[in-house]
Structure formats: C-alpha cells, structure tokens
Write a protein that holds these residues in place. Structure first.
Motif, mmCIF file in Angstrom:
data_model
loop_
_atom_site.group_PDB
_atom_site.id
_atom_site.type_symbol
_atom_site.label_atom_id
_atom_site.label_comp_id
_atom_site.label_asym_id
_atom_site.label_seq_id
_atom_site.Cartn_x
_atom_site.Cartn_y
_atom_site.Cartn_z
ATOM 1 N N SER A 173 53.781 -10.314 -29.537
ATOM 2 C CA SER A 173 52.538 -9.803 -30.106
ATOM 3 C C SER A 173 52.498 -10.007 -31.621
ATOM 4 N N THR A 174 51.333 -10.442 -32.124
ATOM 5 C CA THR A 174 51.161 -10.662 -33.559
ATOM 6 C C THR A 174 50.315 -9.577 -34.219
ATOM 7 N N SER A 175 49.998 -8.511 -33.495
ATOM 8 C CA SER A 175 49.207 -7.421 -34.061
ATOM 9 C C SER A 175 50.121 -6.444 -34.792
ATOM 10 N N MET A 176 49.521 -5.640 -35.664
ATOM 11 C CA MET A 176 50.303 -4.666 -36.429
ATOM 12 C C MET A 176 50.835 -3.577 -35.502
ATOM 13 N N PRO A 177 52.146 -3.357 -35.451
ATOM 14 C CA PRO A 177 52.700 -2.344 -34.543
ATOM 15 C C PRO A 177 52.371 -0.935 -35.033
ATOM 16 N N ALA A 178 52.042 -0.053 -34.081
ATOM 17 C CA ALA A 178 51.741 1.336 -34.407
ATOM 18 C C ALA A 178 52.923 2.256 -34.160
ATOM 19 N N SER A 179 53.876 1.828 -33.333
ATOM 20 C CA SER A 179 55.057 2.632 -33.042
ATOM 21 C C SER A 179 56.188 1.709 -32.630
ATOM 22 N N LEU A 180 57.368 2.293 -32.457
ATOM 23 C CA LEU A 180 58.531 1.512 -32.058
ATOM 24 C C LEU A 180 58.429 1.022 -30.618
ATOM 25 N N PHE A 181 57.510 1.566 -29.845
ATOM 26 C CA PHE A 181 57.356 1.163 -28.456
ATOM 27 C C PHE A 181 56.310 0.076 -28.280
ATOM 28 N N ASP A 182 55.750 -0.398 -29.393
ATOM 29 C CA ASP A 182 54.811 -1.515 -29.333
ATOM 30 C C ASP A 182 55.573 -2.836 -29.411
ATOM 31 N N SER A 183 54.994 -3.851 -28.802
ATOM 32 C CA SER A 183 55.565 -5.185 -28.914
ATOM 33 C C SER A 183 55.336 -5.723 -30.322
ATOM 34 N N GLY A 184 56.299 -6.480 -30.824
ATOM 35 C CA GLY A 184 56.168 -7.026 -32.169
ATOM 36 C C GLY A 184 56.939 -8.321 -32.321
ATOM 37 N N ARG A 185 56.306 -9.332 -32.868
ATOM 38 C CA ARG A 185 56.956 -10.625 -33.081
ATOM 39 C C ARG A 185 57.679 -10.609 -34.422
ATOM 40 N N SER A 186 58.944 -10.973 -34.401
ATOM 41 C CA SER A 186 59.700 -11.045 -35.647
ATOM 42 C C SER A 186 59.396 -12.344 -36.376
ATOM 43 N N LEU A 187 59.794 -12.415 -37.634
ATOM 44 C CA LEU A 187 59.571 -13.622 -38.420
ATOM 45 C C LEU A 187 60.327 -14.815 -37.839
ATOM 46 N N SER A 188 61.529 -14.597 -37.354
ATOM 47 C CA SER A 188 62.300 -15.709 -36.794
ATOM 48 C C SER A 188 61.631 -16.275 -35.546
ATOM 49 N N VAL A 189 61.101 -15.405 -34.685
ATOM 50 C CA VAL A 189 60.385 -15.872 -33.488
ATOM 51 C C VAL A 189 59.113 -16.600 -33.893
ATOM 52 N N HIS A 190 58.450 -16.104 -34.929
ATOM 53 C CA HIS A 190 57.231 -16.748 -35.407
ATOM 54 C C HIS A 190 57.520 -18.151 -35.941
ATOM 55 N N ILE A 191 58.609 -18.297 -36.672
ATOM 56 C CA ILE A 191 59.001 -19.606 -37.189
ATOM 57 C C ILE A 191 59.304 -20.561 -36.036
ATOM 58 N N TYR A 192 60.015 -20.065 -35.048
ATOM 59 C CA TYR A 192 60.325 -20.880 -33.868
ATOM 60 C C TYR A 192 59.051 -21.334 -33.159
ATOM 61 N N ASP A 193 58.118 -20.423 -32.990
ATOM 62 C CA ASP A 193 56.877 -20.756 -32.285
ATOM 63 C C ASP A 193 56.052 -21.774 -33.063
ATOM 64 N N LEU A 194 55.954 -21.588 -34.382
ATOM 65 C CA LEU A 194 55.177 -22.518 -35.194
ATOM 66 C C LEU A 194 55.809 -23.909 -35.214
ATOM 67 N N ALA A 195 57.115 -23.960 -35.264
ATOM 68 C CA ALA A 195 57.799 -25.248 -35.382
ATOM 69 C C ALA A 195 57.757 -26.046 -34.084
ATOM 70 N N LEU A 196 57.768 -25.371 -32.943
ATOM 71 C CA LEU A 196 57.907 -26.088 -31.673
ATOM 72 C C LEU A 196 56.640 -26.087 -30.820
ATOM 73 N N ASN A 197 55.838 -25.055 -30.929
ATOM 74 C CA ASN A 197 54.728 -24.895 -29.980
ATOM 75 C C ASN A 197 53.340 -25.017 -30.591
ATOM 76 N N VAL A 198 53.242 -25.032 -31.904
ATOM 77 C CA VAL A 198 51.941 -25.061 -32.566
ATOM 78 C C VAL A 198 51.798 -26.373 -33.335
ATOM 79 N N ALA A 199 50.772 -27.132 -33.021
ATOM 80 C CA ALA A 199 50.531 -28.384 -33.742
ATOM 81 C C ALA A 199 50.184 -28.097 -35.197
ATOM 82 N N ASN A 200 50.753 -28.889 -36.096
ATOM 83 C CA ASN A 200 50.529 -28.747 -37.541
ATOM 84 C C ASN A 200 50.966 -27.369 -38.053
ATOM 85 N N GLY A 201 51.973 -26.811 -37.420
ATOM 86 C CA GLY A 201 52.446 -25.492 -37.843
ATOM 87 C C GLY A 201 53.618 -25.529 -38.795
ATOM 88 N N ALA A 202 54.088 -26.738 -39.159
ATOM 89 C CA ALA A 202 55.271 -26.844 -40.008
ATOM 90 C C ALA A 202 55.096 -26.203 -41.386
#
Length: 262
Positions: free
Chosen positions: A198-227
């Motif tokens: 999830s890329t939305s702002m988390p409201a609590s510790l029980f919300d899903s949240g994407r870390s920066l490392s996962v975001h970098i991985y997703d942009l580098a491999l799965n998103v065109a022109n995301g480098a």
C-alpha cells in the motif's frame, strides 16, 4: 581507497538520475502514477514505523539474550551451545524464508495480515542474530579484571552487569544496532510478504505500508521509466541510514562522556 572508490561507483548513477528530482514536493507528496510522479511521504512514514517496531523488540531481546549467554550461562554447557548454534543458524537463513515465516506466523496465525507491525516483527527476527553476536563480542572483549573487581567490591552480578559491563560494552552494542538498522532499512524480500504494497499514508501499525526499499524495487523492475524516481528514493534511503547511524554513535559517545565525568 578501494572502499571509497566502490562506494563512489555505486552511487554515481543514483546521484546523476536522482538529484534533479529531490525537491520538497518529492519529500512531502503522495505517490502518483505508480510512482512515476508525486512523492514518497507515506512510504517514508511507513519505513520509520516498520523500523520502530523492529527495534522496539530486537534491542531488549537481543541484548538480553547476549547478556544471558555471556554472563549467566556456563561456557561450554549444552544449553549455551544450543542457543548459540540457533542464533548462528538464524543468521544464515535467507530473507525470503523470513518473509514466508512472517506471512504465515504474524500475518495468518496471529491475524496481523499485511501490516506495518507484521513487517517490523519479521525484520526483528532477521536482525536478532546480528545484535546478539555483536553484543556478545563486545562483552567478551571487555578487560578480564572487570568481573572479579566487581565481585571484590561486593556488587551483585545484576548490579555489575547493569552498572559496569553494559556501559563498557555500549560502543559494541551500538555497532550491532547500526548494522541491524542498515539491514532492516534495506530489506525488500521479507517485507513483500508482510508489510504489503500500500502507498497510502498509514493510520496505525495495523495498516499496510510500503517501505522505501520495496518502493525502489518496484520502480526499478516493474514500472516503466521508473529509474529516476527509484534513484531519488534510494538517495533518501541512504541519507536516512546515514543520519540514524550518525545519531546513534553520537548519542552513545555523549552518554559515555557523561558517565566518565561523574
């Protein structure tokens, strides 16, 4: 010199691609267009929360385990060798296995689902052996006369441990914590299965949240022109690791100077 050259080579492309996009809007904005636009504010908050959950568990547990092994368990005992072997075995487990374990145990059995808390607890399991081993090394490297001198003064083992041994071993413990922080902030595989996407702002510790490392991985491999956005996010992650490590070392040195002044 080789280390400096290697580091320079690693960040060369990150700086070239990422610096132009490092703006205030990038740091405070929300993710847009699958990460090609917008900012990383929700991801930054999720990353900090995941790290907080991780350290809140691993620091007392790892330090306590190391103290128990170094100060309270007879050297060479079956129990001590069993626990030490288990710690070493944990250090060799691949991160993807920790991710699968966290998904099943924290996410399904404990019903946390894809959440920041689930990701933080999984990372705590990952970096626990690092902190245990570095703390044990720091305690074992202390001068041999500290323990008999404490006993000669009539100090109990608990008092000697908390007032003398732990403060003396603090620099080594800080090294273990900073190494653990570096691995936790850079971890991707384990968080894919635990903290979520999830890329939305988390409201609590029980919300899903994407870390920066996962975001970098997703942009580098799965998103065109995301480098370019991946490079900017990587620079922010490197800066975060540097700030936290520097602050940890400065705080430990300040605390030691205060104790020595007494």
């Amino acid at each position: 010199l080789l280390s400096v050259l290697l580091f320079t080579w690693l960040i060369r492309d990150l700086v070239r691609l990422g610096i132009p996009l490092l703006t205030w809007e990038f740091l405070t904005g929300a993710v847009e267009d699958a990460g090609r636009a917008g900012g990383i504010a929700p991801l930054f908050v999720s990353t900090i929360w995941i790290l907080f959950c991780c350290l809140a568990l691993v620091i007392p547990l790892g330090t306590g385990c190391a103290l128990w092994l170094s100060e309270y368990v007879r050297r060479g005992s079956i129990l001590g060798r069993l626990v030490t072997g288990a710690v070493d075995l944990l250090a060799s487990v691949p991160s993807i296995v920790f991710g699968l374990f966290g998904m099943v145990f924290f996410g399904q059995i404990l019903d946390m689902g894809f959440s920041i808390l689930s990701g933080g607890l999984t990372l705590a399991c990952m970096i626990l052996p690092i902190l245990v081993r570095t703390t044990m090394t720091a305690l074992d490297s202390l001068p041999a006369d500290l323990r008999p001198a404490s006993a000669a003064l009539g100090l109990t083992r608990t008092t000697a441990t908390t007032k003398i041994l732990l403060p003396a071993a603090l620099p080594g413990i800080v090294v273990g914590i900073t190494l653990g922080i570096g691995r936790a902030l850079s971890e991707t595989a384990a968080l894919l299965f635990t903290s979520g996407y999830s890329t939305s702002m988390p409201a609590s510790l029980f919300d899903s949240g994407r870390s920066l490392s996962v975001h970098i991985y997703d942009l580098a491999l799965n998103v065109a022109n995301g480098a370019p956005m991946a490079s900017s996010s990587a620079l922010v992650l490197l800066a975060l690791i540097l700030v936290i490590n520097t602050a940890a070392v400065a705080l430990s040195e300040h605390w030691l100077r205060r104790r020595q002044s007494f």
